[in-house]
Design an enzyme around this catalytic site. Structure first.
Site, mmCIF file in Angstrom:
data_model
loop_
_atom_site.group_PDB
_atom_site.id
_atom_site.type_symbol
_atom_site.label_atom_id
_atom_site.label_comp_id
_atom_site.label_asym_id
_atom_site.label_seq_id
_atom_site.Cartn_x
_atom_site.Cartn_y
_atom_site.Cartn_z
ATOM 1 C CG HIS A 255 8.324 5.279 -12.181
ATOM 2 N ND1 HIS A 255 8.075 4.158 -12.935
ATOM 3 C CD2 HIS A 255 9.644 5.559 -12.349
ATOM 4 C CE1 HIS A 255 9.191 3.770 -13.551
ATOM 5 N NE2 HIS A 255 10.159 4.601 -13.193
ATOM 6 N NE ARG B 188 -3.990 -4.509 13.756
ATOM 7 C CZ ARG B 188 -5.246 -4.084 13.899
ATOM 8 N NH1 ARG B 188 -6.083 -4.133 12.878
ATOM 9 N NH2 ARG B 188 -5.668 -3.618 15.056
ATOM 10 N NE ARG C 124 3.670 7.772 -18.554
ATOM 11 C CZ ARG C 124 4.677 6.974 -18.859
ATOM 12 N NH1 ARG C 124 5.445 6.465 -17.902
ATOM 13 N NH2 ARG C 124 4.930 6.658 -20.112
ATOM 14 C CB CYS D 98 -3.812 2.520 10.006
ATOM 15 S SG CYS D 98 -4.086 2.046 8.287
ATOM 16 N N GLY D 99 -3.298 -0.203 10.825
ATOM 17 C CA GLY D 99 -3.104 -1.649 10.874
ATOM 18 C C GLY D 99 -2.600 -2.195 9.553
ATOM 19 C CB THR D 100 -4.185 -2.765 6.400
ATOM 20 O OG1 THR D 100 -5.097 -1.653 6.327
ATOM 21 C CG2 THR D 100 -4.856 -3.930 7.123
ATOM 22 N N GLY D 101 -2.484 0.040 6.622
ATOM 23 C CA GLY D 101 -2.067 1.155 5.769
ATOM 24 C C GLY D 101 -3.135 1.542 4.761
ATOM 25 C CG HIS E 151 8.145 8.705 -14.647
ATOM 26 N ND1 HIS E 151 7.419 7.575 -14.953
ATOM 27 C CD2 HIS E 151 9.443 8.404 -14.906
ATOM 28 C CE1 HIS E 151 8.231 6.622 -15.373
ATOM 29 N NE2 HIS E 151 9.471 7.107 -15.353
ATOM 30 N N GLY F 249 -6.600 2.145 5.137
ATOM 31 C CA GLY F 249 -7.479 3.261 5.519
ATOM 32 C C GLY F 249 -6.757 4.591 5.445
ATOM 33 C CG ASP G 108 -5.108 3.361 13.245
ATOM 34 O OD1 ASP G 108 -4.016 2.768 13.432
ATOM 35 O OD2 ASP G 108 -6.066 2.831 12.678
HETATM 36 C C1 RB5 Z 1 -8.077 -0.686 13.016
HETATM 37 O O1 RB5 Z 1 -8.555 -1.856 13.577
HETATM 38 C C2 RB5 Z 1 -7.843 -0.894 11.513
HETATM 39 O O2 RB5 Z 1 -9.059 -1.083 10.873
HETATM 40 C C3 RB5 Z 1 -7.090 0.270 10.928
HETATM 41 O O3 RB5 Z 1 -5.902 0.448 11.618
HETATM 42 C C4 RB5 Z 1 -6.676 0.133 9.469
HETATM 43 O O4 RB5 Z 1 -6.026 -1.053 9.235
HETATM 44 C C5 RB5 Z 1 -7.716 0.432 8.481
HETATM 45 O O5 RB5 Z 1 -7.464 0.495 7.270
#
Ligand code: RB5
Length: 143
Positions: free
Chosen positions: A99, A110, A137, A66-69, A134, A71, A8
């Site tokens: 596994h 981020r 599972r 994405c920012g955190t992975g 594995h 979503g 994203d």
């Molecule tokens: C975008 O601001 C952020 O919410 C998206 O990249 C992601 O981190 C969501 O999980």
């Protein structure tokens, strides 16, 4: 290996470097976008990539950033047949292959820098699924 990659707006900046790293390792990479940092919704790109991975006959893998992975991984795991692993270090990347037979790698731009991202990619590409107990599972994951 063949990879599809999508992000994203919060994952797009690192994408060219990730593609270069994979290509330098000898892998094929297909970029599913986005091509700029305009705001987009991560599920749209997660779903687009998962459909490509599921349709691919060569067993391609996917990379979602994405920012955190988070979503991206939540969205990707809605698809039957997709095993998306959120990995922020080489150990979890390696274990997700060995596994869990993960076929989509997710991480957060981020959260990790390029050096850690490179070690994650290396671990992912070098680690085969162990099968055996594995596999039993992994088969039980789908309801
Ligand atoms: C975008 O601001 C952020 O919410 C998206 O990249 C992601 O981190 C969501 O999980």
């Amino acid at each position: 290996m063949k990879f599809f990659i999508a992000t994203d707006h919060a994952g797009v900046a690192i994408k060219p470097d990730i593609i270069k790293i994979l290509q330098n390792m000898g892998h094929d990479v297909i970029d599913l976008g986005p091509m700029d940092d305009s705001r987009v919704d991560y599920p749209d790109y997660a779903h687009k990539l998962c459909l490509e991975v599921l349709a691919d006959t060569q067993g391609a893998h996917g990379i979602l950033i994405c920012g955190t992975g988070i979503g991206m991984s939540l969205s990707a795991n809605k698809h039957v047949g997709i095993r998306a692993a959120l990995c922020h270090d080489a150990y979890t990347a390696s274990m997700s292959r060995a596994h869990n037979d993960a076929n989509v790698l997710c991480f957060g731009q981020r959260v990790v820098g390029l050096g850690v991202a490179e070690s994650i990619l290396q671990a992912w590409c070098e680690t085969p699924f162990e099968g055996g107990r594995h596999a039993t599972r992994v088969e039980k994951i789908e309801l």
